[in-house]
Design an enzyme around this catalytic site. Structure first.
Site, mmCIF file in Angstrom:
data_model
loop_
_atom_site.group_PDB
_atom_site.id
_atom_site.type_symbol
_atom_site.label_atom_id
_atom_site.label_comp_id
_atom_site.label_asym_id
_atom_site.label_seq_id
_atom_site.Cartn_x
_atom_site.Cartn_y
_atom_site.Cartn_z
ATOM 1 N N GLU A 48 -2.305 -35.045 36.324
ATOM 2 C CA GLU A 48 -1.738 -35.031 34.987
ATOM 3 C C GLU A 48 -2.841 -35.322 33.982
ATOM 4 O O GLU A 48 -3.936 -35.789 34.348
ATOM 5 C CB GLU A 48 -0.621 -36.094 34.857
ATOM 6 C CG GLU A 48 0.548 -35.908 35.823
ATOM 7 C CD GLU A 48 1.427 -34.737 35.445
ATOM 8 O OE1 GLU A 48 1.212 -34.153 34.367
ATOM 9 O OE2 GLU A 48 2.336 -34.401 36.224
ATOM 10 N N ASP A 87 13.892 -19.591 40.078
ATOM 11 C CA ASP A 87 14.053 -20.897 39.442
ATOM 12 C C ASP A 87 13.087 -21.058 38.267
ATOM 13 O O ASP A 87 13.411 -21.683 37.258
ATOM 14 C CB ASP A 87 13.822 -22.013 40.461
ATOM 15 C CG ASP A 87 14.446 -23.332 40.018
ATOM 16 O OD1 ASP A 87 15.496 -23.306 39.348
ATOM 17 O OD2 ASP A 87 13.878 -24.394 40.341
#
Length: 237
Positions: free
Chosen positions: A68, A93
């Site tokens: 991150e 998805d």
């Protein structure tokens, strides 16, 4: 699996969803490449998750370390990622996620613009995310997959009109084929006697010339007339 094989495997589902939902096929393929490292990431192999989508998928979830960013500083944390039964489910998805209001500005946009809008909406914390996607689109000419179905997908109304047009064309083609078939109809055995009688009815003024071909209806009419005695050799003048 080389790059061409990977793209070929992902492209059909990406094009399908571009046509039906407006999520750029170029974007879908570029994100799949970047997020899964061409399908070789542990997440792609163990969970069929090509896009790094977190949460619970059709086959549950899996905990994996992920990088991150806070500003331009990166750090690694563990997170729960969605697990799927197949790559196709992962693509579906991904499309569902981008249909969320958060990413609506990216819909019906060509590759480059879609990449910038998805990044701006916070799909990933990497500050270079959009540039990385666009670099992949440029290098592998992923824009062609958006062009596969036209610059923009059809709206629901356009699709309805297109399907109606296809049905009309189909019926016209069947009608033309039937007419051509009748035009090329060869004389059946049961009509030969009647046709011969009509041709020989009067040498100077035959009822019909000697036809090479005629329609089914023509042979049927001549045969009925003959069998009802509407023309016989004895009637000839």
């Amino acid at each position: 699996m080389n790059s061409n094989d990977f793209i070929a495997k992902i492209a059909p589902a990406a094009i399908r969803d571009w046509q039906s939902s407006g999520v750029s096929a170029a974007l879908t393929i570029a994100q799949a490449i970047l997020e899964s490292n061409w399908g070789t990431s542990a997440l792609a192999k163990r969970a069929n998750n090509l896009f790094g989508i977190k949460g619970t998928g059709s086959a549950g979830s899996i905990s994996m370390p992920t990088k991150e960013y806070r500003g331009r500083v990166s750090f690694t944390v563990n997170a729960a990622f969605r697990k799927y039964k197949s790559w196709d489910e992962s693509v579906t998805d991904h499309t569902r996620l981008l249909l969320n209001k958060r990413y609506e500005q990216a819909l019906r946009r060509p590759g480059r613009e879609a990449a910038r809008r998805v990044a701006a909406a916070g799909y990933a914390t990497d500050p270079n995310y959009a540039n990385k996607l666009i670099a992949l689109m440029d290098k592998y000419d992923l824009y062609q997959y958006d062009a596969e179905m036209g610059e923009e997908p059809m709206t629901a109304e356009e699709k309805k009109q297109f399907e109606a047009l296809k049905e009309t064309v189909k019926k016209q083609a069947e009608r033309i084929a039937e007419l051509e078939k009748r035009a090329e109809f060869k004389m059946p055995d049961w009509a030969k006697e009647a046709v011969k009688a009509a041709v020989n009815y009067d040498k100077k003024h035959p009822l019909i010339q000697s036809p090479v071909q005629g329609s089914y209806d023509f042979y049927r009419l001549i045969t009925i007339m003959y069998r009802r005695g509407l023309f016989n050799k004895s009637d000839a003048g």
